[in-house]
Design an enzyme around this catalytic site. Structure first.
Site, PDB file in Angstrom:
ATOM      1  N   GLY A  52      29.717  79.522 108.746  1.00  0.00           N
ATOM      2  CA  GLY A  52      31.149  79.311 108.995  1.00  0.00           C
ATOM      3  C   GLY A  52      31.482  77.955 108.426  1.00  0.00           C
ATOM      4  CD  GLU A  53      33.875  74.310 106.681  1.00  0.00           C
ATOM      5  OE1 GLU A  53      33.935  75.327 105.971  1.00  0.00           O
ATOM      6  OE2 GLU A  53      33.400  73.228 106.284  1.00  0.00           O
ATOM      7  CB  CYS A  80      25.233  79.167 105.984  1.00  0.00           C
ATOM      8  SG  CYS A  80      25.968  78.670 104.448  1.00  0.00           S
ATOM      9  NE  ARG A 109      29.713  70.401 105.174  1.00  0.00           N
ATOM     10  CZ  ARG A 109      31.015  70.196 105.398  1.00  0.00           C
ATOM     11  NH1 ARG A 109      31.488  68.982 105.458  1.00  0.00           N
ATOM     12  NH2 ARG A 109      31.829  71.214 105.543  1.00  0.00           N
ATOM     13  NE  ARG A 137      33.293  76.053 100.418  1.00  0.00           N
ATOM     14  CZ  ARG A 137      33.675  75.246 101.417  1.00  0.00           C
ATOM     15  NH1 ARG A 137      33.936  75.727 102.595  1.00  0.00           N
ATOM     16  NH2 ARG A 137      33.806  73.952 101.204  1.00  0.00           N
ATOM     17  CG  HIS A 178      25.632  83.885 104.982  1.00  0.00           C
ATOM     18  ND1 HIS A 178      26.050  83.744 106.285  1.00  0.00           N
ATOM     19  CD2 HIS A 178      26.150  82.842 104.315  1.00  0.00           C
ATOM     20  CE1 HIS A 178      26.802  82.661 106.401  1.00  0.00           C
ATOM     21  NE2 HIS A 178      26.871  82.094 105.205  1.00  0.00           N
ATOM     22  CD  GLU A 180      24.011  86.122 108.302  1.00  0.00           C
ATOM     23  OE1 GLU A 180      22.868  85.749 107.986  1.00  0.00           O
ATOM     24  OE2 GLU A 180      25.036  85.511 107.959  1.00  0.00           O
TER      25      GLU A 180
HETATM   26  N1  GLN Z   1      30.138  75.087 103.383  1.00  0.00           N
HETATM   27  C1  GLN Z   1      30.073  75.357 104.784  1.00  0.00           C
HETATM   28  C2  GLN Z   1      29.865  74.082 105.597  1.00  0.00           C
HETATM   29  O1  GLN Z   1      29.665  73.057 105.060  1.00  0.00           O
HETATM   30  C3  GLN Z   1      28.971  76.343 105.095  1.00  0.00           C
HETATM   31  C4  GLN Z   1      29.264  77.666 104.476  1.00  0.00           C
HETATM   32  C5  GLN Z   1      28.718  78.839 105.214  1.00  0.00           C
HETATM   33  O2  GLN Z   1      28.345  78.761 106.380  1.00  0.00           O
HETATM   34  N2  GLN Z   1      28.687  79.970 104.568  1.00  0.00           N
HETATM   35  O3  GLN Z   1      29.913  74.132 106.778  1.00  0.00           O
END
Ligand code: GLN
Length: 197
Positions: A52-53, A80, A109, A137, A178, A180
């Site tokens: 996620g983020e 991630c 990141r 990402r 990822h 999953e």
């Molecule tokens: N770029 C996101 C971050 O820095 C991570 C991306 C992801 O979880 N797919 O949190």
């Protein structure tokens, strides 16, 4: 009891992958559920933190005062953004942003740049050998501590995709990708490991 932290990100896919993997381990009774509160975290043997983020997930952990309870959990599967949240050192965070520092790795990141924001790549190693997995990402693991073992790399490169760290009383499995989204293989590996610990 295995919990999937459902504050932000792709927790639903993790829940599905874990449930599918748990079916294959029919001899062991595994309970898997989404968690959001301190009380729910108290019951867990293992926690999954999804992608996620990372800054948002960490902010919500702080706002909901979950940090202390999370740190008491024995086993983790993190992907991630979840990997970034657990990392000891992160390149690319603002000074005020912090992490839980449980996994002895250094990550960068968004390390694959804007054009390659997301891609599929084959990985090789002990898990998901020769399988295509999604990198979204994705962060890059640039350093690992002495207790951290590499489980898989991007095929024909030295880029680390999945790691495992033994802790005092458990394990942490972390992925920059990822798995999953396409398979329950990493979920199966994790559940099997924590069931026989
Ligand atoms: N770029 C996101 C971050 O820095 C991570 C991306 C992801 O979880 N797919 O949190």
């Amino acid at each position: 009891m295995v919990g999937v932290l459902a504050l932000q990100g792709n927790f639903a896919e993790h829940l599905e992958a874990l449930k599918s993997a748990a079916k294959k381990l029919e001899k062991i009774k595994l309970e898997i559920k989404l968690v959001r509160t301190k009380q729910e975290l108290k019951e867990l043997d293992a926690l999954v933190i999804p992608g996620g983020e990372s800054t948002t997930i960490y902010r919500l952990i702080k706002e909901n005062e979950l940090e202390q309870e999370i740190k008491k959990i024995k086993n983790f599967l993190v992907t991630c953004a979840g990997l970034i949240v657990l990392a000891k050192k992160v390149e690319g965070l603002e000074r005020w942003q912090k992490t839980l520092k449980l996994l002895d790795i250094e990550v960068k990141r968004n390390a694959y740049g804007t054009q390659l924001d997301s891609f599929y790549a084959k990985i090789e190693g002990e898990v998901l050998n020769n399988k295509e997995v999604a990198f979204i990402r994705a962060p890059k693991i640039i350093k690992i501590g002495p207790e951290v073992k590499v489980l898989a790399r991007i095929k024909n490169t030295s880029e680390i995709a999945i790691v495992e760290q033994k802790t005092k009383n458990g394990i942490i499995i972390g992925a920059t990708c990822h798995p999953e989204l396409d398979s329950d293989e990493l979920a199966f590996y994790f559940l099997k490991k924590i069931s026989y610990l």
